[in-house]
Design a protein around this motif. Structure first.
Motif, PDB file in Angstrom:
ATOM      1  N   LEU A 121      -3.127 -19.895  18.212  1.00 23.08           N
ATOM      2  CA  LEU A 121      -2.820 -19.079  19.379  1.00 23.08           C
ATOM      3  C   LEU A 121      -1.363 -18.640  19.303  1.00 23.08           C
ATOM      4  N   SER A 122      -1.013 -17.642  20.106  1.00 25.28           N
ATOM      5  CA  SER A 122       0.361 -17.148  20.069  1.00 25.28           C
ATOM      6  C   SER A 122       0.941 -17.084  21.474  1.00 25.28           C
ATOM      7  N   ALA A 123       2.264 -17.262  21.539  1.00 25.87           N
ATOM      8  CA  ALA A 123       3.006 -17.134  22.785  1.00 25.87           C
ATOM      9  C   ALA A 123       4.452 -16.850  22.416  1.00 25.87           C
ATOM     10  N   GLU A 124       5.182 -16.283  23.367  1.00 23.63           N
ATOM     11  CA  GLU A 124       6.610 -16.061  23.154  1.00 23.63           C
ATOM     12  C   GLU A 124       7.363 -17.291  23.649  1.00 23.63           C
ATOM     13  N   LEU A 125       8.126 -17.917  22.755  1.00 21.80           N
ATOM     14  CA  LEU A 125       8.877 -19.118  23.095  1.00 21.80           C
ATOM     15  C   LEU A 125      10.352 -18.774  23.167  1.00 21.80           C
ATOM     16  N   LEU A 126      10.956 -18.982  24.328  1.00 24.90           N
ATOM     17  CA  LEU A 126      12.349 -18.603  24.538  1.00 24.90           C
ATOM     18  C   LEU A 126      13.218 -19.825  24.793  1.00 24.90           C
ATOM     19  N   HIS A 127      14.274 -19.956  24.004  1.00 24.38           N
ATOM     20  CA  HIS A 127      15.234 -21.042  24.181  1.00 24.38           C
ATOM     21  C   HIS A 127      16.314 -20.569  25.152  1.00 24.38           C
ATOM     22  N   GLY A 128      16.395 -21.214  26.282  1.00 24.25           N
ATOM     23  CA  GLY A 128      17.392 -20.817  27.267  1.00 24.25           C
ATOM     24  C   GLY A 128      17.117 -21.443  28.610  1.00 24.25           C
ATOM     25  N   ARG A 129      17.936 -21.063  29.576  1.00 28.72           N
ATOM     26  CA  ARG A 129      17.805 -21.583  30.935  1.00 28.72           C
ATOM     27  C   ARG A 129      17.310 -20.481  31.866  1.00 28.72           C
ATOM     28  N   ALA A 130      16.478 -20.860  32.793  1.00 23.32           N
ATOM     29  CA  ALA A 130      15.864 -19.875  33.681  1.00 23.32           C
ATOM     30  C   ALA A 130      16.902 -19.089  34.458  1.00 23.32           C
ATOM     31  N   GLU A 131      17.978 -19.747  34.879  1.00 21.72           N
ATOM     32  CA  GLU A 131      18.979 -19.054  35.691  1.00 21.72           C
ATOM     33  C   GLU A 131      19.730 -17.991  34.894  1.00 21.72           C
ATOM     34  N   ASP A 132      19.739 -18.109  33.569  1.00 21.32           N
ATOM     35  CA  ASP A 132      20.333 -17.073  32.721  1.00 21.32           C
ATOM     36  C   ASP A 132      19.313 -15.984  32.392  1.00 21.32           C
ATOM     37  N   LEU A 133      18.131 -16.385  31.968  1.00 23.08           N
ATOM     38  CA  LEU A 133      17.098 -15.426  31.579  1.00 23.08           C
ATOM     39  C   LEU A 133      16.609 -14.605  32.767  1.00 23.08           C
ATOM     40  N   GLY A 134      16.678 -15.173  33.956  1.00 22.98           N
ATOM     41  CA  GLY A 134      16.227 -14.471  35.152  1.00 22.98           C
ATOM     42  C   GLY A 134      17.094 -13.280  35.531  1.00 22.98           C
ATOM     43  N   ARG A 135      18.235 -13.156  34.897  1.00 23.77           N
ATOM     44  CA  ARG A 135      19.114 -12.018  35.155  1.00 23.77           C
ATOM     45  C   ARG A 135      18.921 -10.911  34.118  1.00 23.77           C
ATOM     46  N   GLU A 136      18.118 -11.176  33.078  1.00 25.75           N
ATOM     47  CA  GLU A 136      17.903 -10.192  32.030  1.00 25.75           C
ATOM     48  C   GLU A 136      16.857  -9.162  32.453  1.00 25.75           C
ATOM     49  N   LYS A 137      17.133  -7.901  32.153  1.00 24.30           N
ATOM     50  CA  LYS A 137      16.269  -6.815  32.587  1.00 24.30           C
ATOM     51  C   LYS A 137      14.834  -6.964  32.087  1.00 24.30           C
ATOM     52  N   LYS A 138      14.664  -7.438  30.850  1.00 26.66           N
ATOM     53  CA  LYS A 138      13.320  -7.539  30.276  1.00 26.66           C
ATOM     54  C   LYS A 138      12.497  -8.675  30.886  1.00 26.66           C
ATOM     55  N   MET A 139      13.152  -9.570  31.637  1.00 27.75           N
ATOM     56  CA  MET A 139      12.475 -10.723  32.219  1.00 27.75           C
ATOM     57  C   MET A 139      12.351 -10.636  33.742  1.00 27.75           C
ATOM     58  N   ARG A 140      13.309 -10.018  34.375  1.00 27.50           N
ATOM     59  CA  ARG A 140      13.384 -10.015  35.832  1.00 27.50           C
ATOM     60  C   ARG A 140      12.231  -9.226  36.442  1.00 27.50           C
ATOM     61  N   VAL A 141      11.550  -9.804  37.420  1.00 18.80           N
ATOM     62  CA  VAL A 141      10.391  -9.242  38.127  1.00 18.80           C
ATOM     63  C   VAL A 141       9.384  -8.591  37.174  1.00 18.80           C
ATOM     64  N   LYS A 142       9.005  -9.315  36.129  1.00 18.41           N
ATOM     65  CA  LYS A 142       8.102  -8.775  35.112  1.00 18.41           C
ATOM     66  C   LYS A 142       6.775  -9.516  34.990  1.00 18.41           C
ATOM     67  N   PHE A 143       6.596 -10.642  35.675  1.00 18.64           N
ATOM     68  CA  PHE A 143       5.438 -11.488  35.407  1.00 18.64           C
ATOM     69  C   PHE A 143       4.443 -11.530  36.570  1.00 18.64           C
ATOM     70  N   ASP A 144       3.159 -11.534  36.189  1.00 18.20           N
ATOM     71  CA  ASP A 144       2.088 -11.655  37.179  1.00 18.20           C
ATOM     72  C   ASP A 144       2.016 -13.063  37.752  1.00 18.20           C
ATOM     73  N   LEU A 145       2.284 -14.043  36.903  1.00 19.87           N
ATOM     74  CA  LEU A 145       2.246 -15.446  37.314  1.00 19.87           C
ATOM     75  C   LEU A 145       3.401 -16.190  36.680  1.00 19.87           C
ATOM     76  N   VAL A 146       4.122 -16.945  37.491  1.00 19.82           N
ATOM     77  CA  VAL A 146       5.167 -17.855  37.011  1.00 19.82           C
ATOM     78  C   VAL A 146       4.777 -19.253  37.453  1.00 19.82           C
ATOM     79  N   THR A 147       4.848 -20.202  36.537  1.00 16.55           N
ATOM     80  CA  THR A 147       4.495 -21.588  36.861  1.00 16.55           C
ATOM     81  C   THR A 147       5.644 -22.524  36.523  1.00 16.55           C
ATOM     82  N   ALA A 148       5.667 -23.651  37.206  1.00 17.05           N
ATOM     83  CA  ALA A 148       6.622 -24.712  36.888  1.00 17.05           C
ATOM     84  C   ALA A 148       6.034 -26.026  37.362  1.00 17.05           C
TER      85      ALA A 148
END
Length: 238
Positions: A121-148
């Motif tokens: 199977l495949s998935a995108e694996l990102l090394h980083g912190r949510a508080e940093d990635l959440g400010r990136e244009k390609k990530m911000r308000v882009k997902f149908d479902l977010v889980t934690a």
């Protein structure tokens, strides 16, 4: 080879309305084997008895599919995935989803890549912190479902996760029996970040432990101020 858990998994998933095919239960079996093997070298889970891994990790992850209706090819983000929960089980059960996983430790992402390679199977694996990635244009308000799952108290978790949720998308916080207390403390954070509580799904796992899934929906925009740096989130939670 770890103890076979395919029968237990099939029965437990069926109880949630999740139908698994033999190839999927086999993928979970391979996941279990890799988890227990890698866990001898690095700290992935304190739960090592195969049936408990099946119930407390695999089946627990699948409760998300019982709590919300996930559209085909949905973009799913798992924040602070650790050993892959709930993201990898969701991907096994729903191969169509477009899964992204965030984790702050590269060694855990290395394990997840090994699992994905093993079960094809495949998935995108990102090394980083949510508080940093959440400010990136390609990530911000882009997902149908977010889980934690088991990441932080809800008022803090909201700021980590809600910035990724698209309009009308969902954030599902996986909590235990004290979720009501956390929810009360997070009302301001939920409002400030443009979301509302859509549903509360309580589930009892086969071992008798209780789970609460708090489902939030994005209903409006929010300030570019969020997410703030981690030190500010910790010092002054919303």
């Amino acid at each position: 080879m770890a103890e076979n858990i395919e029968g237990l998994l099939l029965t437990s998933a069926n109880a949630l309305g999740v139908r698994l095919m033999p190839a999927q239960t086999n993928a979970f079996q391979q996941y279990l084997t890799l988890l227990l093997s890698w866990n001898q070298k690095m700290n992935l889970t304190a739960i090592t008895e195969p049936r408990q891994v099946c119930i407390k990790h695999f089946v627990d992850s699948l409760t998300v599919l019982d709590a919300i209706e996930l559209g085909q090819f949905a973009k799913v983000l798992d924040v602070g995935s650790g050993a892959g929960f709930p993201g990898i089980p969701l991907k096994i059960a729903r191969e169509d989803i477009q899964l992204t996983i965030i984790d702050s430790q590269q060694k855990r992402l290395n394990f997840l890549q090994a699992v994905l390679d093993k079960i094809h199977l495949s998935a995108e694996l990102l090394h980083g912190r949510a508080e940093d990635l959440g400010r990136e244009k390609k990530m911000r308000v882009k997902f149908d479902l977010v889980t934690a799952r088991a990441v932080a108290p809800l008022n803090i978790l909201c700021e980590y996760c809600m910035p990724f949720v698209k309009k009308n998308g969902c954030f599902v916080a996986m909590k235990g029996p004290n979720a009501d207390e956390e929810l009360a403390a997070a009302k301001n954070a939920i409002d400030v970040l443009g979301c509302e509580l859509a549903d509360v799904k309580k589930t009892m796992l086969m071992d008798g432990s209780s789970r609460t899934l708090l489902c939030f929906r994005r209903v409006k925009g929010f300030s570019m101020e969020y997410p703030r740096p981690s030190a500010k989130i910790a010092k002054k939670p919303l």
